[in-house]
Design a protein around this motif. Sequence first.
Motif, mmCIF file in Angstrom:
data_model
loop_
_atom_site.group_PDB
_atom_site.id
_atom_site.type_symbol
_atom_site.label_atom_id
_atom_site.label_comp_id
_atom_site.label_asym_id
_atom_site.label_seq_id
_atom_site.Cartn_x
_atom_site.Cartn_y
_atom_site.Cartn_z
ATOM 1 N N THR A 61 0.835 -1.199 0.000
ATOM 2 C CA THR A 61 0.000 0.000 0.000
ATOM 3 C C THR A 61 0.872 1.253 0.000
ATOM 4 O O THR A 61 2.017 1.214 0.457
ATOM 5 C CB THR A 61 -0.902 0.049 1.253
ATOM 6 O OG1 THR A 61 -0.064 0.160 2.403
ATOM 7 C CG2 THR A 61 -1.785 -1.175 1.360
ATOM 8 N N PRO A 62 0.317 2.366 -0.498
ATOM 9 C CA PRO A 62 1.046 3.628 -0.326
ATOM 10 C C PRO A 62 1.105 3.980 1.164
ATOM 11 O O PRO A 62 0.221 3.608 1.929
ATOM 12 C CB PRO A 62 0.187 4.644 -1.078
ATOM 13 C CG PRO A 62 -0.739 3.852 -1.917
ATOM 14 C CD PRO A 62 -0.904 2.527 -1.253
ATOM 15 N N GLY A 63 2.110 4.716 1.551
ATOM 16 C CA GLY A 63 2.232 5.105 2.958
ATOM 17 C C GLY A 63 2.596 3.928 3.834
ATOM 18 O O GLY A 63 3.377 3.061 3.455
ATOM 19 N N ARG A 64 1.964 3.876 5.011
ATOM 20 C CA ARG A 64 2.253 2.807 5.974
ATOM 21 C C ARG A 64 0.966 2.459 6.717
ATOM 22 O O ARG A 64 0.339 3.334 7.319
ATOM 23 C CB ARG A 64 3.299 3.273 6.972
ATOM 24 C CG ARG A 64 3.725 2.199 7.981
ATOM 25 C CD ARG A 64 4.539 2.783 9.142
ATOM 26 N NE ARG A 64 3.670 3.501 10.065
ATOM 27 C CZ ARG A 64 3.683 4.822 10.258
ATOM 28 N NH1 ARG A 64 4.519 5.587 9.605
ATOM 29 N NH2 ARG A 64 2.846 5.397 11.102
ATOM 30 N N VAL A 65 0.584 1.224 6.678
ATOM 31 C CA VAL A 65 -0.608 0.769 7.388
ATOM 32 C C VAL A 65 -0.176 0.152 8.709
ATOM 33 O O VAL A 65 0.629 -0.781 8.732
ATOM 34 C CB VAL A 65 -1.403 -0.256 6.548
ATOM 35 C CG1 VAL A 65 -2.542 -0.858 7.362
ATOM 36 C CG2 VAL A 65 -1.925 0.391 5.271
ATOM 37 N N ASP A 66 -0.694 0.696 9.803
ATOM 38 C CA ASP A 66 -0.394 0.160 11.133
ATOM 39 C C ASP A 66 -1.460 -0.823 11.608
ATOM 40 O O ASP A 66 -1.203 -1.640 12.487
ATOM 41 C CB ASP A 66 -0.263 1.291 12.147
ATOM 42 C CG ASP A 66 0.959 2.153 11.883
ATOM 43 O OD1 ASP A 66 1.933 1.669 11.269
ATOM 44 O OD2 ASP A 66 0.937 3.336 12.279
ATOM 45 N N GLY A 67 -2.654 -0.724 11.044
ATOM 46 C CA GLY A 67 -3.717 -1.637 11.449
ATOM 47 C C GLY A 67 -4.988 -1.377 10.677
ATOM 48 O O GLY A 67 -5.202 -0.280 10.154
ATOM 49 N N VAL A 68 -5.822 -2.393 10.603
ATOM 50 C CA VAL A 68 -7.112 -2.296 9.922
ATOM 51 C C VAL A 68 -8.169 -2.941 10.805
ATOM 52 O O VAL A 68 -8.001 -4.077 11.255
ATOM 53 C CB VAL A 68 -7.088 -3.004 8.547
ATOM 54 C CG1 VAL A 68 -8.443 -2.889 7.858
ATOM 55 C CG2 VAL A 68 -5.986 -2.449 7.658
ATOM 56 N N VAL A 69 -9.233 -2.204 11.068
ATOM 57 C CA VAL A 69 -10.386 -2.739 11.784
ATOM 58 C C VAL A 69 -11.491 -2.924 10.752
ATOM 59 O O VAL A 69 -11.723 -2.039 9.926
ATOM 60 C CB VAL A 69 -10.839 -1.774 12.904
ATOM 61 C CG1 VAL A 69 -12.112 -2.270 13.553
ATOM 62 C CG2 VAL A 69 -9.737 -1.600 13.928
ATOM 63 N N GLU A 70 -12.157 -4.063 10.789
ATOM 64 C CA GLU A 70 -13.173 -4.366 9.788
ATOM 65 C C GLU A 70 -14.528 -4.608 10.429
ATOM 66 O O GLU A 70 -14.616 -5.008 11.593
ATOM 67 C CB GLU A 70 -12.772 -5.602 8.999
ATOM 68 C CG GLU A 70 -12.899 -6.861 9.838
ATOM 69 C CD GLU A 70 -12.177 -8.051 9.269
ATOM 70 O OE1 GLU A 70 -12.858 -8.942 8.740
ATOM 71 O OE2 GLU A 70 -10.941 -8.070 9.356
ATOM 72 N N ARG A 71 -15.561 -4.356 9.643
ATOM 73 C CA ARG A 71 -16.929 -4.699 10.047
ATOM 74 C C ARG A 71 -17.653 -5.224 8.811
ATOM 75 O O ARG A 71 -17.570 -4.627 7.739
ATOM 76 C CB ARG A 71 -17.670 -3.485 10.602
ATOM 77 C CG ARG A 71 -19.095 -3.835 11.063
ATOM 78 C CD ARG A 71 -19.830 -2.658 11.635
ATOM 79 N NE ARG A 71 -20.160 -1.742 10.551
ATOM 80 C CZ ARG A 71 -20.326 -0.431 10.691
ATOM 81 N NH1 ARG A 71 -20.169 0.133 11.863
ATOM 82 N NH2 ARG A 71 -20.643 0.323 9.660
#
Length: 95
Positions: free
Chosen positions: A71-81
């Motif tokens: 991904t572009p940038g930096r992903v620290d976490g993803v919360v899903e529903r």
Amino acid sequence: MPENNDNSRLTAWVRGRVQGVGFRWWTRARALELGLVGWARNTEDGRVEVVAEGPREACVKLLALLRGCDTPGRVDGVVERWSEPRGSLGGFVER
């Protein structure tokens, strides 16, 4: 029809350095490749909110991409529903 092909609605909140780096554009491109409809928008707290509807299998693939290392940038976490699709979306837009 197998359950994993039923339409679903994925809402994901992505945190990290995801604003101002092309993340919404990248998400839109991936969602369109997967045949999903929905949108991606910046939130006031620095996250990106993603809403996608379509076949559950495609939504699962998008979620995996959001959590991936490309991904572009930096992903620290993803919360899903997960929820039932509303069917009111067309295309995939950046908000």
